[in-house]
Design an enzyme around this catalytic site. Structure first.
Site, PDB file in Angstrom:
ATOM      1  N   ARG A  27       0.827  -1.200   0.000  1.00 59.75           N
ATOM      2  CA  ARG A  27       0.000   0.000   0.000  1.00 59.75           C
ATOM      3  C   ARG A  27       0.870   1.261   0.000  1.00 59.75           C
ATOM      4  O   ARG A  27       0.445   2.319  -0.451  1.00 59.75           O
ATOM      5  CB  ARG A  27      -0.929  -0.013   1.227  1.00 59.75           C
ATOM      6  CG  ARG A  27      -2.136   0.891   1.110  1.00 59.75           C
ATOM      7  CD  ARG A  27      -3.084   0.664   2.290  1.00 59.75           C
ATOM      8  NE  ARG A  27      -3.641  -0.669   2.282  1.00 59.75           N
ATOM      9  CZ  ARG A  27      -4.691  -1.058   1.565  1.00 59.75           C
ATOM     10  NH1 ARG A  27      -5.292  -0.195   0.776  1.00 59.75           N
ATOM     11  NH2 ARG A  27      -5.133  -2.292   1.627  1.00 59.75           N
ATOM     12  N   ASP A  77     -10.689  -1.005  -5.076  1.00 59.83           N
ATOM     13  CA  ASP A  77     -10.343  -0.828  -3.670  1.00 59.83           C
ATOM     14  C   ASP A  77      -9.994  -2.129  -2.947  1.00 59.83           C
ATOM     15  O   ASP A  77      -9.582  -2.099  -1.787  1.00 59.83           O
ATOM     16  CB  ASP A  77     -11.449  -0.084  -2.924  1.00 59.83           C
ATOM     17  CG  ASP A  77     -12.770  -0.844  -2.886  1.00 59.83           C
ATOM     18  OD1 ASP A  77     -12.812  -2.033  -3.261  1.00 59.83           O
ATOM     19  OD2 ASP A  77     -13.784  -0.242  -2.477  1.00 59.83           O
ATOM     20  N   LEU A 126     -14.009   4.431  -6.830  1.00 61.25           N
ATOM     21  CA  LEU A 126     -12.717   4.723  -7.446  1.00 61.25           C
ATOM     22  C   LEU A 126     -12.073   3.500  -8.086  1.00 61.25           C
ATOM     23  O   LEU A 126     -12.238   2.371  -7.624  1.00 61.25           O
ATOM     24  CB  LEU A 126     -11.757   5.289  -6.393  1.00 61.25           C
ATOM     25  CG  LEU A 126     -12.231   6.539  -5.660  1.00 61.25           C
ATOM     26  CD1 LEU A 126     -11.189   6.964  -4.630  1.00 61.25           C
ATOM     27  CD2 LEU A 126     -12.527   7.675  -6.632  1.00 61.25           C
ATOM     28  N   CYS A 157     -13.369  21.815   1.965  1.00 66.91           N
ATOM     29  CA  CYS A 157     -14.259  21.500   3.088  1.00 66.91           C
ATOM     30  C   CYS A 157     -14.395  22.688   4.035  1.00 66.91           C
ATOM     31  O   CYS A 157     -15.403  22.813   4.754  1.00 66.91           O
ATOM     32  CB  CYS A 157     -13.736  20.292   3.861  1.00 66.91           C
ATOM     33  SG  CYS A 157     -13.990  18.714   3.027  1.00 66.91           S
ATOM     34  N   CYS A 182     -22.375  11.625  12.832  1.00 64.04           N
ATOM     35  CA  CYS A 182     -22.097  10.212  13.118  1.00 64.04           C
ATOM     36  C   CYS A 182     -22.611   9.824  14.498  1.00 64.04           C
ATOM     37  O   CYS A 182     -22.133  10.354  15.514  1.00 64.04           O
ATOM     38  CB  CYS A 182     -20.598   9.934  13.015  1.00 64.04           C
ATOM     39  SG  CYS A 182     -20.206   8.189  13.285  1.00 64.04           S
ATOM     40  N   CYS A 194     -22.629  10.225   6.801  1.00 70.54           N
ATOM     41  CA  CYS A 194     -21.663  11.320   6.631  1.00 70.54           C
ATOM     42  C   CYS A 194     -21.702  11.900   5.230  1.00 70.54           C
ATOM     43  O   CYS A 194     -21.372  13.073   5.021  1.00 70.54           O
ATOM     44  CB  CYS A 194     -20.250  10.865   7.004  1.00 70.54           C
ATOM     45  SG  CYS A 194     -19.589   9.513   6.002  1.00 70.54           S
ATOM     46  N   CYS A 198     -23.187  15.967   3.612  1.00 72.78           N
ATOM     47  CA  CYS A 198     -22.111  16.729   2.973  1.00 72.78           C
ATOM     48  C   CYS A 198     -22.692  17.768   2.012  1.00 72.78           C
ATOM     49  O   CYS A 198     -23.436  17.419   1.091  1.00 72.78           O
ATOM     50  CB  CYS A 198     -21.172  15.791   2.224  1.00 72.78           C
ATOM     51  SG  CYS A 198     -19.801  16.645   1.392  1.00 72.78           S
TER      52      CYS A 198
END
Length: 311
Positions: free
Chosen positions: A60, A131, A166, A185, A195, A242, A246
């Site tokens: 990774r 992923d 992705l 953001c 949350c 979450c 947004c």
């Protein structure tokens, strides 16, 4: 074909395959990767990965171990926001799992792009990563300019929000890189505050040990932790809270991609119906779905817990 034209056509080819966004990063230029790698190390040291042991895979941190000689990568985002909604009273299933298994969709489409690249640049090598591969996918997508990593840790694109799945095409071809986008953001903390289990203890950090998505999908224990059980709020497979709050997701254009549309039962089935399914029915309903990772007994555990609020 010169590198600039090849890069442009490569991104156009990806967009023609149904991806919403596409960008290119150079392996020798991503200025943000050292900081993202250091953040991963801190996350692992804090134990936030819970049982996700594969997050510590050394590959990774070393993209060249995934494809020796890699010089560039194409990052793509597949829009998975649809204009359909679950009916009132239906237990909640995260939108990433509504359509066909996105791993297969992205892999198949990027392989088509890779074969096109081989035709344009004979002798090159490439590899597709979704992923499930040990790649820092969000960090590389950010480096490729298709968005920035938000405080909820998801990639955000200014037009498509965070409803993006992705994928990456690694290649030995050296291509010009796109510029990273500015993070926007600001002071917003809505994802942290919404949350119910406080799984985002600070911006950009998700504690899997408290995350509803982790526990409903990955936790193999017979019962869920009491604090998670109390905070489920009807979620039985993943969690979108979450993302739902947004601001960048307010005006996302719904996708018409047939592979991202939900199965009818996901929009209509109630707890009583779902608990009446045997293992064979679960197997049939989830054929070709990314949600097959949740075993039938886990579905029943999650449903019981969501209905009662108790482990």
């Amino acid at each position: 074909m010169n590198a600039s034209l090849l890069a442009t056509q490569l991104k156009e080819r990806a967009l023609s395959m149904g991806f919403a966004v596409a960008g290119i990063a150079r392996v020798d230029q991503p200025a943000a990767l050292p900081a993202r790698t250091a953040a991963l190390e801190r996350w692992l040291q804090a134990g936030y990965q819970a049982s996700l042991g594969w997050m510590a895979d050394p590959r990774r941190r070393r993209i060249d171990r995934l494809l020796p000689g890699v010089r560039s990568l194409l990052a793509v985002g597949l829009n998975y926001w649809t204009d359909q909604q679950q009916r009132p009273g239906v237990l909640s299933i995260a939108r990433y799992g509504w359509g066909r298994d996105y791993h297969r969709t992205i892999d198949r489409r990027l392989r088509t792009v890779g074969r096109w690249l081989s035709q344009q640049h004979p002798g090159c090598r490439w590899r597709v990563c979704v992923d499930s591969s040990p790649l820092m996918d969000k960090a590389w997508a950010e480096a490729a300019g298709i968005g920035w990593i938000g405080k909820h840790s998801n990639l955000i694109h200014p037009r498509h929000g965070s409803w993006l799945l992705l994928g990456h095409l690694l290649t030995t071809v050296e291509l010009p890189a796109d510029s990273p986008q500015t993070a926007l953001c600001g002071r917003c903390r809505r994802c942290l505050e919404v949350c119910p289990t406080n799984a985002i203890p600070e911006p950009f950090v998700v504690d899997s040990r408290a995350c509803i998505a982790f526990h409903t999908i990955e936790n193999r224990s017979p019962v869920l932790p009491a604090d998670v059980a109390r905070g489920l709020q009807g979620w039985i497979a993943g969690c979108d809270l979450c993302q739902q709050v947004c601001p960048w997701n307010r005006t996302v254009t719904p996708t018409a991609d047939p592979e991202r549309q939900p199965a009818d039962w996901m929009l209509t089935a109630n707890a009583e119906q779902l608990l009446g399914w045997d293992d064979a029915t679960w197997d049939e309903k989830l054929r070709g779905s990314a949600l097959r990772r949740i075993k039938p007994w886990m579905w029943r555990r999650n449903i019981h817990t969501a209905v009662t609020g108790q482990p």
